[in-house]
Design a protein around this motif. Sequence first.
Motif, short mmCIF file in Angstrom:
data_model
loop_
_atom_site.label_atom_id
_atom_site.label_comp_id
_atom_site.label_asym_id
_atom_site.label_seq_id
_atom_site.Cartn_x
_atom_site.Cartn_y
_atom_site.Cartn_z
N ALA A 23 9.25 3.06 -2.12
CA ALA A 23 9.11 3.44 -0.72
C ALA A 23 7.85 2.83 -0.12
O ALA A 23 7.86 2.31 1.01
CB ALA A 23 9.08 4.96 -0.60
N ALA A 24 6.75 2.88 -0.86
CA ALA A 24 5.48 2.33 -0.37
C ALA A 24 5.59 0.82 -0.17
O ALA A 24 5.07 0.29 0.83
CB ALA A 24 4.36 2.65 -1.35
N THR A 25 6.25 0.13 -1.09
CA THR A 25 6.41 -1.31 -0.96
C THR A 25 7.09 -1.66 0.35
O THR A 25 6.64 -2.53 1.10
CB THR A 25 7.23 -1.87 -2.14
N THR A 26 8.19 -0.98 0.63
CA THR A 26 8.93 -1.25 1.86
C THR A 26 8.08 -0.98 3.09
O THR A 26 8.03 -1.79 4.03
CB THR A 26 10.21 -0.39 1.90
N LEU A 27 7.38 0.14 3.10
CA LEU A 27 6.58 0.51 4.26
C LEU A 27 5.37 -0.41 4.44
O LEU A 27 5.03 -0.78 5.56
CB LEU A 27 6.12 1.96 4.13
N PHE A 28 4.72 -0.77 3.34
CA PHE A 28 3.57 -1.67 3.45
C PHE A 28 3.99 -3.02 4.02
O PHE A 28 3.24 -3.64 4.79
CB PHE A 28 2.91 -1.89 2.08
N LEU A 29 5.16 -3.50 3.65
CA LEU A 29 5.66 -4.76 4.18
C LEU A 29 6.05 -4.63 5.65
O LEU A 29 5.84 -5.54 6.44
CB LEU A 29 6.85 -5.25 3.37
N ILE A 115 1.48 -8.22 0.03
CA ILE A 115 0.71 -7.12 0.62
C ILE A 115 -0.79 -7.36 0.47
O ILE A 115 -1.57 -7.20 1.41
CB ILE A 115 1.12 -5.78 -0.02
N VAL A 116 -1.20 -7.79 -0.72
CA VAL A 116 -2.62 -8.02 -0.98
C VAL A 116 -3.15 -9.14 -0.09
O VAL A 116 -4.23 -9.03 0.51
CB VAL A 116 -2.85 -8.35 -2.47
N ILE A 117 -2.41 -10.24 0.02
CA ILE A 117 -2.84 -11.36 0.85
C ILE A 117 -3.00 -10.93 2.30
O ILE A 117 -3.97 -11.29 2.98
CB ILE A 117 -1.84 -12.53 0.74
N ARG A 118 -2.06 -10.14 2.80
CA ARG A 118 -2.11 -9.70 4.18
C ARG A 118 -3.27 -8.76 4.46
O ARG A 118 -3.85 -8.77 5.55
CB ARG A 118 -0.80 -8.99 4.55
N GLU A 119 -3.61 -7.93 3.49
CA GLU A 119 -4.56 -6.84 3.74
C GLU A 119 -5.97 -7.10 3.21
O GLU A 119 -6.92 -6.45 3.65
CB GLU A 119 -4.03 -5.55 3.09
N ALA A 120 -6.14 -8.03 2.27
CA ALA A 120 -7.41 -8.14 1.54
C ALA A 120 -8.59 -8.51 2.44
O ALA A 120 -9.71 -8.03 2.22
CB ALA A 120 -7.28 -9.14 0.41
#
Length: 213
Positions: A23-29, A115-120
């Motif tokens: 669920a978190a994967t989908t929402l983070f994306l 996710i990491v690339i987008r947020e880091a």
Amino acid sequence: MTESPEPKFRRRAEDRPDELLDAATTLFLEQGFAGTTVAQIAKRAGLSKGAMYLYFPSKQAVLKGLVARAIAPMSMQILADVTAHPGSVREVISHVLTMMASRLSDPMVMAVPKIVIREAVAAPDIARMYHDAVLAHAVPALTAFIQDGIDRGELRPVDPELTVRSVMGPILIHVFLAEIFAVQPAGGLGMARLVDNHLTILFDGLSIPKGAP
């Protein structure tokens, strides 16, 4: 007598961490890490917010769980491969990059570096967490492996640390271009095609040898 199956609630409880991570994967994306709340993750997984805290005490812990599930095993596999290195440098690097391409072809695995690339950049804690969980293990092992190849006379006397960046960099840039700038090659991300092309350039060079037909 055959053993009775485990109670449904027990099997269900064992599945909950993965359900929350999915669920978190989908929402983070969809919404980004900062734009997603714990309550939204719990709701998407069909749990209460309080129930989620039984498994993950914070949103940061959820992201750590994603890295631990999807990426850390790949890092540990790289470490094992280059530590054993039963074959030549070319064979081991080809194996490592092919393995990475295979793993990253799984959308749930690829989602984590996305996710990491987008947020880091905006969240240094995320970059630090990813470094500690993945890069801190894989990069020194690869550097030592390249140095060993130099010492054995199999590789030219190159800078081992910079060589690791040259070997791994194209895969990271490939994902970076696609996720940050929406630049994808014809036919999609094509991790396997990228690795095959990269290995050819890495070991055989880009220029056609003089005298070749």
